[in-house]
Design a protein around this motif. Structure first.
Motif, short mmCIF file in Angstrom:
data_model
loop_
_atom_site.label_atom_id
_atom_site.label_comp_id
_atom_site.label_asym_id
_atom_site.label_seq_id
_atom_site.Cartn_x
_atom_site.Cartn_y
_atom_site.Cartn_z
N VAL A 167 0.84 -1.20 0.00
CA VAL A 167 0.00 0.00 0.00
C VAL A 167 0.87 1.25 0.00
N SER A 168 1.91 1.26 0.82
CA SER A 168 2.81 2.42 0.87
C SER A 168 3.46 2.66 -0.49
N LYS A 169 3.90 1.58 -1.13
CA LYS A 169 4.52 1.71 -2.44
C LYS A 169 3.53 2.29 -3.45
N LEU A 170 2.30 1.76 -3.45
CA LEU A 170 1.28 2.27 -4.37
C LEU A 170 0.96 3.74 -4.10
N GLU A 171 0.91 4.12 -2.82
CA GLU A 171 0.64 5.51 -2.47
C GLU A 171 1.76 6.43 -2.94
N ARG A 172 3.02 5.96 -2.79
CA ARG A 172 4.15 6.76 -3.28
C ARG A 172 4.09 6.92 -4.80
N GLU A 173 3.78 5.83 -5.49
CA GLU A 173 3.68 5.88 -6.95
C GLU A 173 2.57 6.84 -7.39
N LYS A 174 1.42 6.76 -6.73
CA LYS A 174 0.29 7.63 -7.06
C LYS A 174 0.65 9.08 -6.80
N SER A 175 1.30 9.33 -5.68
CA SER A 175 1.71 10.69 -5.35
C SER A 175 2.69 11.22 -6.39
N GLU A 194 2.86 10.27 -9.54
CA GLU A 194 2.09 10.53 -10.76
C GLU A 194 1.34 11.86 -10.66
N VAL A 195 0.74 12.11 -9.51
CA VAL A 195 -0.02 13.36 -9.32
C VAL A 195 0.92 14.55 -9.44
N ARG A 196 2.08 14.48 -8.80
CA ARG A 196 3.04 15.58 -8.90
C ARG A 196 3.49 15.79 -10.34
N HIS A 197 3.70 14.69 -11.05
CA HIS A 197 4.12 14.76 -12.45
C HIS A 197 3.03 15.43 -13.29
N GLU A 198 1.77 15.04 -13.08
CA GLU A 198 0.66 15.64 -13.83
C GLU A 198 0.52 17.12 -13.49
N GLN A 199 0.69 17.47 -12.22
CA GLN A 199 0.60 18.88 -11.81
C GLN A 199 1.71 19.68 -12.48
N HIS A 200 2.89 19.10 -12.54
CA HIS A 200 4.03 19.78 -13.17
C HIS A 200 3.75 19.98 -14.66
#
Length: 74
Positions: free
Chosen positions: A49-57, A59-65
């Motif tokens: 779960v932690s790994k998936l949350e890090r990956e999602k975070s 991705e979100v930062r990348h999309e925001q950028h």
């Protein structure tokens, strides 16, 4: 397994108690082993779960950028 109450048939009552104690100790060990297995599995799932949350975070930062760059170029 028959139960003997105090004042019952002498040594037989003690043997039943010894058998009962041995059975309880074996069951306790079995439950402890199962608990350990479950705790290990839980830790592994938490790690996933932690790994998936890090990956999602990430991705979100990348999309925001990307959005920020596109807006900046407009």
């Amino acid at each position: 397994m028959s139960k003997k109450w105090p004042g019952g048939a002498g040594g037989r009552g003690k043997m039943d108690r010894a058998d009962t104690l041995a059975a309880l100790q074996a069951a306790n060990e079995d439950l402890r082993a199962k608990l350990t297995d479950i705790q290990i599995e839980l830790q592994q799932e938490k790690s996933k779960v932690s790994k998936l949350e890090r990956e999602k975070s990430h991705e979100v930062r990348h999309e925001q950028h990307k959005s920020t760059v596109v807006v900046g170029l407009s």
